[in-house]
Design a protein around this motif. Structure first.
Motif, PDB file in Angstrom:
ATOM      1  N   VAL A 110       0.863  -1.185   0.000  1.00  8.88           N
ATOM      2  CA  VAL A 110       0.000   0.000   0.000  1.00  8.88           C
ATOM      3  C   VAL A 110       0.902   1.238   0.000  1.00  8.88           C
ATOM      4  O   VAL A 110       1.773   1.378   0.860  1.00  8.88           O
ATOM      5  CB  VAL A 110      -0.930   0.005   1.229  1.00  8.88           C
ATOM      6  N   ILE A 111       0.696   2.105  -0.992  1.00 12.96           N
ATOM      7  CA  ILE A 111       1.495   3.334  -1.090  1.00 12.96           C
ATOM      8  C   ILE A 111       0.549   4.506  -0.833  1.00 12.96           C
ATOM      9  O   ILE A 111      -0.319   4.806  -1.659  1.00 12.96           O
ATOM     10  CB  ILE A 111       2.157   3.463  -2.480  1.00 12.96           C
ATOM     11  N   ALA A 112       0.692   5.139   0.309  1.00 13.11           N
ATOM     12  CA  ALA A 112      -0.268   6.170   0.727  1.00 13.11           C
ATOM     13  C   ALA A 112       0.467   7.438   1.177  1.00 13.11           C
ATOM     14  O   ALA A 112       0.516   7.751   2.368  1.00 13.11           O
ATOM     15  CB  ALA A 112      -1.141   5.621   1.861  1.00 13.11           C
ATOM     16  N   ALA A 132       3.031   8.819  -5.303  1.00 11.94           N
ATOM     17  CA  ALA A 132       2.722   7.386  -5.219  1.00 11.94           C
ATOM     18  C   ALA A 132       3.200   6.658  -6.468  1.00 11.94           C
ATOM     19  O   ALA A 132       3.755   5.551  -6.396  1.00 11.94           O
ATOM     20  CB  ALA A 132       1.219   7.194  -5.016  1.00 11.94           C
ATOM     21  N   THR A 133       3.008   7.282  -7.618  1.00  6.05           N
ATOM     22  CA  THR A 133       3.410   6.640  -8.879  1.00  6.05           C
ATOM     23  C   THR A 133       4.935   6.485  -8.961  1.00  6.05           C
ATOM     24  O   THR A 133       5.451   5.436  -9.369  1.00  6.05           O
ATOM     25  CB  THR A 133       2.873   7.460 -10.069  1.00  6.05           C
ATOM     26  N   GLY A 140       9.717   2.896  -8.812  1.00  6.52           N
ATOM     27  CA  GLY A 140      10.997   2.463  -8.240  1.00  6.52           C
ATOM     28  C   GLY A 140      10.899   1.051  -7.677  1.00  6.52           C
ATOM     29  O   GLY A 140      11.767   0.207  -7.928  1.00  6.52           O
ATOM     30  N   PHE A 141       9.834   0.796  -6.954  1.00 11.63           N
ATOM     31  CA  PHE A 141       9.648  -0.527  -6.345  1.00 11.63           C
ATOM     32  C   PHE A 141       9.493  -1.609  -7.399  1.00 11.63           C
ATOM     33  O   PHE A 141       9.983  -2.740  -7.252  1.00 11.63           O
ATOM     34  CB  PHE A 141       8.417  -0.515  -5.418  1.00 11.63           C
ATOM     35  N   SER A 142       8.811  -1.260  -8.488  1.00 11.52           N
ATOM     36  CA  SER A 142       8.522  -2.254  -9.534  1.00 11.52           C
ATOM     37  C   SER A 142       9.788  -2.753 -10.217  1.00 11.52           C
ATOM     38  O   SER A 142       9.790  -3.823 -10.824  1.00 11.52           O
ATOM     39  CB  SER A 142       7.589  -1.659 -10.593  1.00 11.52           C
ATOM     40  N   LEU A 156      12.712  10.152  -5.953  1.00  5.41           N
ATOM     41  CA  LEU A 156      11.788   9.211  -5.294  1.00  5.41           C
ATOM     42  C   LEU A 156      11.926   7.821  -5.909  1.00  5.41           C
ATOM     43  O   LEU A 156      11.974   6.819  -5.199  1.00  5.41           O
ATOM     44  CB  LEU A 156      10.345   9.695  -5.477  1.00  5.41           C
ATOM     45  N   ARG A 157      11.990   7.788  -7.245  1.00  9.83           N
ATOM     46  CA  ARG A 157      12.116   6.482  -7.931  1.00  9.83           C
ATOM     47  C   ARG A 157      13.383   5.760  -7.493  1.00  9.83           C
ATOM     48  O   ARG A 157      13.371   4.575  -7.165  1.00  9.83           O
ATOM     49  CB  ARG A 157      12.139   6.683  -9.454  1.00  9.83           C
TER      50      ARG A 157
END
Ligand SMILES: O=C(O)[C@H](O)CO
Length: 379
Positions: A4-6, A20-21, A26-28, A362-363
């Motif tokens: 969950v990214i909030a 959030a995107t 980055g996580f993906s 952020l990424r």
């Protein structure tokens, strides 16, 4: 794996959805097949309307209203999916983003436009108003808003108060008989982005005045003006505002709403969390990620990352926060549910550079956090 990214927005840089995107991207890179739930959050300040409207399939209305400098600006308000509840953020009318840095001076900025947004919602026939307060360019105690709604606020000479945070120090009489009568039939819930009191060292002027352009000298003037203003509100209405939590939100607008409109003040983040049903989304998550432009010791006073962390801890979930900047006093947030916090800055940078590169940074940071998370899970 469910993540969950909030996050909240990174003010003057990225919307909450953009934050959030970027985190998801980055996580993906490490977890391409994870399930990502993106929830743009807000705490009563800028972004509150978009969060609530998107969550309930509501509608937007654009309005030309009076900006903080007294000039026309384009503002907006939202009607939630139930068709009866208006959601308004004062920042849309009286927010810091309406004032270029060189012109920021809370001695003279006005919250009049917020009152105009409330009138627009009343014209639509709404039954309930959620008013998010915070992110303001003003320190006028909500006086401009009250005048727009029909209140008469006069000085000792019987003149209607001039605009701004300095003039309210001269308030001598309050006459609420001219208030728009429709207000009596509408419930107003106020979503405060902070729980600071009106005055003093943790009050509106001392803590938030500087970001609106107040010098230390101006902070003193503004603080004593709010004290005189709040004292008279207490005297005339019998409502205690000087020490009330949240009365200092949005340059003291909380005091006007509590004292003169008998509105209920609540932590904005709680209202948004409920509307977005965050708890039910977190319940089955493996990891919760939040964030905000800056994380500091003030974050514990009702800011988004702490609200999200509290929800996550109800289900014993790990919580990581990303921020543009961390102040030296930030570690107190660990006592309030944030397990780890990271600044996304990848190199020494000026503020404009940091704002400009926030998405990329952020990424990169999210990718590195994901990598460490993976190593830990596989160890
Ligand atoms: O608007 C402000 O003064 C801050 O966001 C606190 O409410």
């Amino acid at each position: 794996m469910r993540i969950v990214i909030a996050p909240d927005s990174f003010k003057e840089s990225l919307s909450a959805m953009q934050v959030a995107t970027a985190i998801q991207q980055g996580f993906s890179e490490i977890y391409p097949d994870a399930e990502y739930v993106k929830l743009p959050m807000a705490d009563g300040g800028e972004g509150t309307v978009i969060s609530m409207i998107e969550a309930t399939n509501g509608h937007y209305f654009n309005e030309i209203i009076t900006g903080p400098l007294g000039l026309p600006v384009e503002g907006f308000w939202g009607l939630m999916g139930d068709g009866k509840t208006a959601v308004i953020e004062m920042a849309a009318a009286s927010g810091l983003h309406h004032v270029p840095p060189a012109q920021r001076n809370p001695l003279y900025t006005t919250s009049h436009g917020t009152g105009e947004l409330l009138l627009a919602a009343l014209d639509h026939g709404v039954e309930r108003i959620i008013l998010g307060i915070g992110g303001s360019a003003t320190n006028d105690g909500g006086a401009g808003m009250m005048q727009a709604l029909g209140a008469s606020l006069r000085d000792a000479q019987g003149q209607e108060l001039e605009v701004g945070g300095e003039a309210i120090g001269g308030l001598a009489t309050i006459d609420l008989s001219g208030l728009d009568p429709r207000l009596a039939n509408v419930s107003v819930t106020v979503a405060c982005d902070v729980n600071n009191p009106l005055c003093g060292p943790t009050g509106a002027s001392a803590i938030f005045g500087p970001q609106k352009g107040a010098t230390p000298e101006m902070v003193k003037t503004l603080d004593s003006a709010l004290f005189c203003y709040g004292s008279l509100i207490e005297q005339v209405t019998g409502n205690a505002v000087l020490h009330a939590a949240g009365a200092g939100a949005a340059g003291g607008m909380g005091a006007a709403l509590l004292g003169m409109l008998n509105a209920e003040l609540r932590p904005g983040i709680d209202i948004v969390i409920k509307a977005l049903q965050l708890d039910s989304l977190i319940e089955n998550a493996d990891l919760v990620i939040t964030g905000e432009g800056r994380i500091d010791s003030q974050s514990i006073h009702g800011k988004t990352p702490i609200g999200v962390a509290r929800s996550a801890k109800r289900f014993n979930k790990p919580v990581i926060a990303l921020a543009g900047g961390l102040t030296p006093d930030h570690p107190v947030v660990h006592d309030h549910g944030l397990d780890a916090v990271f600044s996304v800055l990848t190199q020494v940078a000026t503020l404009p550079e940091a704002l400009q590169n926030a998405e990329r940074n952020l990424r990169i940071t999210a990718r590195n956090i994901a990598s460490v998370w993976k190593m830990a899970r596989e160890a």
